[in-house]
Design a protein around this motif. Structure first.
Motif, short mmCIF file in Angstrom:
data_model
loop_
_atom_site.label_atom_id
_atom_site.label_comp_id
_atom_site.label_asym_id
_atom_site.label_seq_id
_atom_site.Cartn_x
_atom_site.Cartn_y
_atom_site.Cartn_z
N LYS A 39 0.83 -1.21 0.00
CA LYS A 39 0.00 0.00 0.00
C LYS A 39 0.86 1.26 0.00
CE LYS A 39 -3.77 2.27 2.49
NZ LYS A 39 -4.66 2.22 3.68
N LEU A 40 1.98 1.22 0.74
CA LEU A 40 2.88 2.37 0.81
C LEU A 40 3.44 2.70 -0.57
CD1 LEU A 40 4.56 4.38 2.60
CD2 LEU A 40 6.35 2.64 2.61
N ILE A 41 3.93 1.69 -1.27
CA ILE A 41 4.51 1.92 -2.60
C ILE A 41 3.43 2.31 -3.60
CG2 ILE A 41 5.77 0.84 -4.51
CD1 ILE A 41 7.18 -0.93 -2.45
N GLN A 42 2.31 1.61 -3.55
CA GLN A 42 1.23 1.86 -4.50
C GLN A 42 0.67 3.28 -4.38
OE1 GLN A 42 -2.50 -0.35 -3.95
NE2 GLN A 42 -2.47 -0.81 -6.13
N SER A 43 0.55 3.76 -3.16
CA SER A 43 -0.06 5.08 -2.94
C SER A 43 0.95 6.22 -3.04
CB SER A 43 -0.75 5.12 -1.58
OG SER A 43 0.18 4.86 -0.53
N TRP A 127 13.32 -9.17 -0.21
CA TRP A 127 14.42 -8.59 -0.98
C TRP A 127 13.94 -7.92 -2.27
CZ3 TRP A 127 18.94 -7.53 1.03
CH2 TRP A 127 19.30 -8.19 2.22
N THR A 128 12.71 -8.21 -2.68
CA THR A 128 12.13 -7.48 -3.80
C THR A 128 11.68 -6.09 -3.34
OG1 THR A 128 11.40 -9.50 -4.90
CG2 THR A 128 10.30 -7.46 -5.55
N ILE A 129 11.11 -6.02 -2.14
CA ILE A 129 10.72 -4.73 -1.57
C ILE A 129 11.95 -3.87 -1.34
CG2 ILE A 129 9.72 -3.60 0.45
CD1 ILE A 129 7.83 -6.02 0.70
N VAL A 130 12.99 -4.47 -0.76
CA VAL A 130 14.23 -3.74 -0.52
C VAL A 130 14.85 -3.30 -1.85
CG1 VAL A 130 16.58 -3.92 0.41
CG2 VAL A 130 14.67 -4.93 1.66
N PHE A 131 14.74 -4.15 -2.85
CA PHE A 131 15.24 -3.85 -4.19
C PHE A 131 14.62 -2.57 -4.73
CE2 PHE A 131 14.62 -4.26 -8.81
CZ PHE A 131 15.91 -4.46 -9.25
N ALA A 132 13.30 -2.43 -4.56
CA ALA A 132 12.60 -1.24 -5.04
C ALA A 132 13.14 0.02 -4.37
CB ALA A 132 11.10 -1.38 -4.80
N PHE A 133 13.36 -0.04 -3.06
CA PHE A 133 13.88 1.13 -2.34
C PHE A 133 15.34 1.40 -2.68
CE2 PHE A 133 10.13 0.40 0.27
CZ PHE A 133 9.75 1.69 0.62
N THR A 163 15.37 3.28 -14.42
CA THR A 163 15.20 2.07 -13.61
C THR A 163 14.42 2.37 -12.35
OG1 THR A 163 17.26 1.11 -14.45
CG2 THR A 163 16.38 0.20 -12.40
N MET A 164 14.79 3.44 -11.66
CA MET A 164 14.11 3.80 -10.42
C MET A 164 12.62 4.03 -10.66
SD MET A 164 14.53 7.23 -8.11
CE MET A 164 13.99 8.21 -9.53
N ILE A 165 12.28 4.80 -11.70
CA ILE A 165 10.89 5.13 -11.97
C ILE A 165 10.09 3.89 -12.35
CG2 ILE A 165 9.35 6.37 -13.53
CD1 ILE A 165 11.42 8.61 -13.63
N VAL A 166 10.61 3.09 -13.27
CA VAL A 166 9.89 1.90 -13.72
C VAL A 166 9.70 0.89 -12.59
CG1 VAL A 166 9.98 -0.12 -15.24
CG2 VAL A 166 10.54 2.14 -16.14
N VAL A 167 10.76 0.63 -11.83
CA VAL A 167 10.68 -0.33 -10.72
C VAL A 167 9.64 0.12 -9.71
CG1 VAL A 167 11.91 -1.24 -8.72
CG2 VAL A 167 12.99 -1.29 -10.96
N TRP A 168 9.68 1.38 -9.35
CA TRP A 168 8.78 1.89 -8.30
C TRP A 168 7.31 1.89 -8.76
CZ3 TRP A 168 9.75 2.44 -3.35
CH2 TRP A 168 8.86 3.18 -2.56
N VAL A 169 7.08 2.20 -10.03
CA VAL A 169 5.72 2.27 -10.55
C VAL A 169 5.14 0.87 -10.79
CG1 VAL A 169 4.30 2.99 -12.51
CG2 VAL A 169 5.99 4.56 -11.56
N VAL A 170 5.98 -0.06 -11.25
CA VAL A 170 5.51 -1.40 -11.61
C VAL A 170 5.45 -2.33 -10.40
CG1 VAL A 170 6.11 -3.46 -12.96
CG2 VAL A 170 6.29 -1.21 -14.00
N ALA A 171 6.23 -2.07 -9.37
CA ALA A 171 6.30 -2.96 -8.20
C ALA A 171 4.94 -3.34 -7.62
CB ALA A 171 7.19 -2.33 -7.13
N PRO A 172 3.99 -2.41 -7.47
CA PRO A 172 2.70 -2.77 -6.87
C PRO A 172 1.89 -3.80 -7.67
CG PRO A 172 3.02 -0.40 -6.78
CD PRO A 172 4.10 -0.95 -7.67
N LEU A 173 2.25 -4.04 -8.93
CA LEU A 173 1.53 -5.02 -9.75
C LEU A 173 1.85 -6.45 -9.33
CD1 LEU A 173 1.98 -3.37 -13.28
CD2 LEU A 173 0.07 -3.13 -11.67
N VAL A 174 2.97 -6.63 -8.63
CA VAL A 174 3.38 -7.93 -8.07
C VAL A 174 3.35 -9.03 -9.14
CG1 VAL A 174 3.19 -9.37 -6.01
CG2 VAL A 174 2.14 -7.13 -6.02
#
Length: 283
Positions: A39-43, A127-133, A163-174
């Motif tokens: 929810k934190l990343i998605q919002s 480690w996927t969550i940590v990867f995004a950060f 990379t930062m933008i794409v990873v952060w935006v796409v991450a909530p799609l899981v």
């Protein structure tokens, strides 16, 4: 394992089935409230764009400021920075690779690894969550280049930014395919950052090792682009594949541009320079 984590696994978070054998154990600190972090990343998808704007203003502003200044050495700090990111990447690869190997080695492994929400485990999620950060943290690489007045090429700042933008935006799609990108990135960085640390520490590393890293970077882009196209073709063939159009397009742009840029880097630093060195030896 904590009761809260067990409850989350039973609820099949985001449609995922955790069906990895118990032999793949996890550490207590890896047991997160997945729903909170999702929810934190998605919002807060705007964070990546704010960070990206600040990043561009900072690096080019600093570059202009340093124009008439003496370059900073920063060798010790640079060594520690790369050493930390190297250790981080090695641990990330160590914790995510076993799940990847387990899924890909089973019957239908390739299809399952990119299309089916099953096979994951606690370490991969953490480690996927940590990867995004971590993609925010890696922006710091460019600061060292600017402060030390080294050449700032387009590839350097562009690949960090995108990379930062794409990873952060796409991450909530899981999406299942993300395991490919996470493992590949951790793997390449587990060699790249230690190499940079050795260089910063004054250790002479054979040029062949630098070529190996460049080759692995290009390989990463080829594979990343390939699995993205593969998942798209699977969908078009009528099979169910847990991919979103927005994600497919985002990764197509990311890996497509990286293929061109890292391909040129590979040609210039490995193929072209290699021919020049062989010519010098002959002469």
């Amino acid at each position: 394992m904590k009761n809260s984590t067990l409850l989350q696994l039973q609820r099949r978070p985001f449609g995922w089935t955790f069906d990895i054998p118990e032999t793949f154990s996890n550490f207590e600190f890896e047991e997160l409230d997945y729903f909170y972090w999702h929810k934190l990343i998605q919002s807060n998808s705007k964070w990546a764009f704010y960070a990206g704007a600040l990043y561009i203003v900072t690096i080019f502003g600093l570059q202009h400021y340093m124009k008439n200044k003496r370059a900073l050495e920063l060798k010790r700090l640079l060594f520690l920075w790369n050493f930390f990111l190297g250790i981080f990447s090695i641990i990330g690869f160590w914790r995510t690779a076993p799940e990847f190997v387990y899924v890909i080695s089973k019957p239908g492994g390739f299809f399952n690894s990119i299309c089916v929400k099953s096979g994951t485990n606690v370490p991969l999620v953490f480690w996927t969550i940590v990867f995004a950060f971590s993609k925010f943290l890696e922006l710091g690489d460019t600061l060292f280049i600017v402060l030390r007045k080294r050449p700032l090429i387009f590839l350097q700042w562009y690949h960090h930014l995108v990379t930062m933008i794409v990873v952060w935006v796409v991450a909530p799609l899981v999406e299942p395919i993300v395991r490919w990108y996470v493992v590949l990135n951790y793997g390449v960085h587990s060699l790249m950052y230690p190499y940079f640390a050795l260089r910063a520490g004054g250790v002479k590393v054979p040029h062949s090792f630098a070529n190996l890293i460049t080759t692995l970077q290009l390989t990463q882009m080829v594979v990343g682009f390939g699995v993205n196209v593969g998942s798209m073709l699977i969908q078009k063939s009528g099979y169910e594949c847990a991919r979103y159009d927005s994600s497919i397009k985002a990764f197509a742009i990311l890996y497509g541009s990286f293929l061109i840029l890292f391909g040129k880097l590979f040609y210039d630093s490995v193929l072209k320079s290699g021919r020049s060195r062989r010519k010098e030896k002959i002469l």
